[in-house]
Enzyme design. Sequence first.
Site, mmCIF file in Angstrom:
data_model
loop_
_atom_site.group_PDB
_atom_site.id
_atom_site.type_symbol
_atom_site.label_atom_id
_atom_site.label_comp_id
_atom_site.label_asym_id
_atom_site.label_seq_id
_atom_site.Cartn_x
_atom_site.Cartn_y
_atom_site.Cartn_z
ATOM 1 N N LYS A 64 0.819 -1.224 0.000
ATOM 2 C CA LYS A 64 0.000 0.000 0.000
ATOM 3 C C LYS A 64 0.847 1.266 0.000
ATOM 4 C CE LYS A 64 -3.983 -2.083 2.429
ATOM 5 N NZ LYS A 64 -3.513 -3.443 2.758
ATOM 6 N N THR A 126 -11.524 -0.493 4.520
ATOM 7 C CA THR A 126 -12.836 -0.951 5.016
ATOM 8 C C THR A 126 -12.951 -0.811 6.536
ATOM 9 O OG1 THR A 126 -11.943 -3.179 4.943
ATOM 10 C CG2 THR A 126 -13.392 -2.545 3.143
HETATM 11 O O1 C5P Z 1 -7.770 -13.529 7.283
HETATM 12 P P1 C5P Z 1 -8.591 -12.627 6.406
HETATM 13 O O2 C5P Z 1 -9.346 -13.366 5.331
HETATM 14 O O3 C5P Z 1 -9.480 -11.691 7.194
HETATM 15 O O4 C5P Z 1 -7.489 -11.744 5.655
HETATM 16 C C1 C5P Z 1 -7.830 -10.692 4.802
HETATM 17 C C2 C5P Z 1 -6.587 -10.039 4.295
HETATM 18 O O5 C5P Z 1 -6.978 -8.914 3.521
HETATM 19 C C3 C5P Z 1 -5.665 -9.505 5.383
HETATM 20 O O6 C5P Z 1 -4.331 -9.589 4.888
HETATM 21 C C4 C5P Z 1 -6.076 -8.069 5.530
HETATM 22 O O7 C5P Z 1 -5.033 -7.248 5.974
HETATM 23 C C5 C5P Z 1 -6.456 -7.731 4.097
HETATM 24 N N1 C5P Z 1 -7.389 -6.620 3.969
HETATM 25 C C6 C5P Z 1 -8.639 -6.605 4.555
HETATM 26 N N2 C5P Z 1 -9.455 -5.528 4.394
HETATM 27 C C7 C5P Z 1 -9.052 -4.479 3.670
HETATM 28 C C8 C5P Z 1 -7.814 -4.486 3.061
HETATM 29 C C9 C5P Z 1 -6.994 -5.590 3.238
HETATM 30 O O8 C5P Z 1 -9.028 -7.567 5.206
HETATM 31 N N3 C5P Z 1 -9.860 -3.471 3.483
#
Ligand code: C5P
Length: 238
Positions: A64, A126
């Site tokens: 990012k 988010t």
């Molecule tokens: O374990 P999980 O499925 O929640 O992981 C989601 C991944 O996506 C993590 O690496 C998290 O940091 C990333 N992420 C997120 N929401 C965002 C941006 C990135 O969950 N808005």
Amino acid sequence: MDGRMNRVIVALDVETADQAMGIVRACNGVISFFKVGKQLFTAEGPDVVRRIKETGNRVFLDLKYHDIPNTVAHATVEAVKLGADIVDIHTSGGFEMMRKTMESVEEYCAGHRVSKPEIFGITILTSLGDAELDRIGYAGTTQDMVGRLAALGHEAGINGVVCSPLEISLVKETCGDGFKTLTPGIRPLFAQSLDDQKRVMTPRDAFDAGTDYIVMGRPITKAQNIEEALQKLEDEIR
Ligand code: C5P
């Protein structure tokens, strides 16, 4: 491999390269795309990206970037040299930051005959709600800002945005179907827990809503048996 499974990115949110490579091995033949984020990259550095690439898999380098145009453009080119297939930058870094990054990546790839990665933009994280946006000083709701920043990214020539699955249609309507979405916040039906995710969608619903990639971590990486979890995911997506 099923077309949709090709577009599932497993988030390697672990501490060590050995743990990450263990997950990559367990996903062999089913998942071909892995996300390296700030935790793993800070702990292990660029070598972990090289190690994943050596196994023939693709890498989404999720760092990012957000800085002045020159710095982000150069950092992104370094990510390209590492072999990253997707790199993300903050759309709120502005039009010039995104435009210069795209120009530098195109120049590097053309000059070195390497394929261009996809550059995705972060719109509004988010984790931020309307009240927090107001405190920061953004005018408008999350939805307004996501639409606005996605349109700015589209104009600057990036390939798509990272967004909540609930924003897929907003992004596609604003920027067209060719502008891609990459969506975390995904929980399959078999997931035991939402963890800290709040507004989630199943992988199948997210693909049906038109997303181009989904990112999923814990339902796979923390599963007792990763192979079994992947089998359930495949059954669900089909
Ligand atoms: O374990 P999980 O499925 O929640 O992981 C989601 C991944 O996506 C993590 O690496 C998290 O940091 C990333 N992420 C997120 N929401 C965002 C941006 C990135 O969950 N808005």
